[in-house]
Design a protein around this motif. Structure first.
Motif, mmCIF file in Angstrom:
data_model
loop_
_atom_site.group_PDB
_atom_site.id
_atom_site.type_symbol
_atom_site.label_atom_id
_atom_site.label_comp_id
_atom_site.label_asym_id
_atom_site.label_seq_id
_atom_site.Cartn_x
_atom_site.Cartn_y
_atom_site.Cartn_z
ATOM 1 N N ALA A 32 0.833 -1.212 0.000
ATOM 2 C CA ALA A 32 0.000 0.000 0.000
ATOM 3 C C ALA A 32 0.867 1.261 0.000
ATOM 4 O O ALA A 32 0.597 2.211 -0.742
ATOM 5 C CB ALA A 32 -0.937 0.001 1.206
ATOM 6 N N LYS A 33 1.910 1.256 0.806
ATOM 7 C CA LYS A 33 2.790 2.440 0.878
ATOM 8 C C LYS A 33 3.564 2.643 -0.424
ATOM 9 O O LYS A 33 3.744 3.768 -0.873
ATOM 10 C CB LYS A 33 3.758 2.298 2.057
ATOM 11 C CG LYS A 33 3.088 2.445 3.411
ATOM 12 C CD LYS A 33 4.063 2.172 4.541
ATOM 13 C CE LYS A 33 3.348 2.174 5.886
ATOM 14 N NZ LYS A 33 4.245 1.720 6.966
ATOM 15 N N ILE A 34 4.013 1.554 -1.030
ATOM 16 C CA ILE A 34 4.736 1.654 -2.307
ATOM 17 C C ILE A 34 3.791 2.195 -3.382
ATOM 18 O O ILE A 34 4.143 3.101 -4.138
ATOM 19 C CB ILE A 34 5.307 0.283 -2.741
ATOM 20 C CG1 ILE A 34 6.422 -0.156 -1.789
ATOM 21 C CG2 ILE A 34 5.830 0.349 -4.175
ATOM 22 C CD1 ILE A 34 6.861 -1.603 -1.987
ATOM 23 N N GLU A 35 2.581 1.635 -3.434
ATOM 24 C CA GLU A 35 1.614 2.057 -4.448
ATOM 25 C C GLU A 35 1.212 3.521 -4.292
ATOM 26 O O GLU A 35 0.959 4.199 -5.283
ATOM 27 C CB GLU A 35 0.378 1.152 -4.420
ATOM 28 C CG GLU A 35 0.650 -0.226 -4.977
ATOM 29 C CD GLU A 35 -0.586 -1.119 -5.021
ATOM 30 O OE1 GLU A 35 -1.687 -0.673 -4.608
ATOM 31 O OE2 GLU A 35 -0.456 -2.269 -5.482
ATOM 32 N N SER A 36 1.167 4.004 -3.057
ATOM 33 C CA SER A 36 0.783 5.410 -2.833
ATOM 34 C C SER A 36 1.984 6.351 -2.928
ATOM 35 O O SER A 36 1.820 7.562 -2.859
ATOM 36 C CB SER A 36 0.112 5.554 -1.468
ATOM 37 O OG SER A 36 1.061 5.330 -0.432
ATOM 38 N N GLY A 37 3.195 5.780 -3.071
ATOM 39 C CA GLY A 37 4.391 6.608 -3.204
ATOM 40 C C GLY A 37 4.902 7.145 -1.874
ATOM 41 O O GLY A 37 5.730 8.051 -1.836
#
Length: 178
Positions: A32-37
């Motif tokens: 989730a954190k990677i996808e949201s940057g």
């Protein structure tokens, strides 16, 4: 792999963040954190995610045996060019591999026949054939087949040294529509 594309790739695989994280061996919150940057993952985590994507993508690849045509129509180098064209027209195919014994020595295509249209009555398959198409083992990945078909009209498939099928651009397009 661009880490920013994870969301797009995960969605293409029709996986939730939780399902994908489980396959990659990382936490759902990291995905989730990677996808949201919001986070830049460590190299080792990126490698884990990349390996999971490759494995999951290959599972979704069609089996070559499901796509290939098992009945391979071939001709001999000595066959009259006019007979080869009659076979192609009768079978509604646009190219035909040329075999000498068990060896593929060339490919007669509509294009190669048209280049010699004025002389077809006096020529043989060997006179109008182009270079042999690629021959790959049955376990070749779909992405390799797809790339080969960008440069060749067909790809021949072998199992234990024996020709077992052919995949054409038409087969690739039909599979894409399913």
């Amino acid at each position: 792999m661009e880490i920013q594309n994870i969301k797009k790739m995960r969605r293409a695989l029709e996986l939730t963040q939780h399902q994908f994280a489980k396959n990659a061996g990382v936490s759902q919150s990291l995905i989730a954190k990677i996808e949201s940057g919001r986070v830049d993952p460590t190299y080792s985590k990126v490698k884990q995610i990349e390996e999971a994507l490759q494995l999951l993508s290959s599972k979704n690849e069609p089996n070559l045996e499901e796509v290939m045509t098992k009945k391979i129509i071939t001709t001999k180098p000595s066959e009259k060019a006019t007979e080869v064209i009659k076979i192609m027209n009768g079978k509604n195919i646009s190219q035909i591999p040329v075999l000498e014994g068990d060896n593929v020595v060339g490919l007669v295509s509509e294009s190669s026949a048209l280049e010699n249209a004025e002389k077809l009555k006096i020529l043989a398959a060997k006179d109008i054939m182009d270079e042999a198409p690629p021959i790959v083992p049955i376990n070749t990945s779909w992405s390799v087949i797809s790339n080969l078909l960008k440069h060749y009209p067909l790809v021949l498939i072998k199992r234990k040294g024996i020709l077992v099928g052919v995949i054409t651009k038409s087969d690739l397009l039909q599979k894409a529509l399913k």
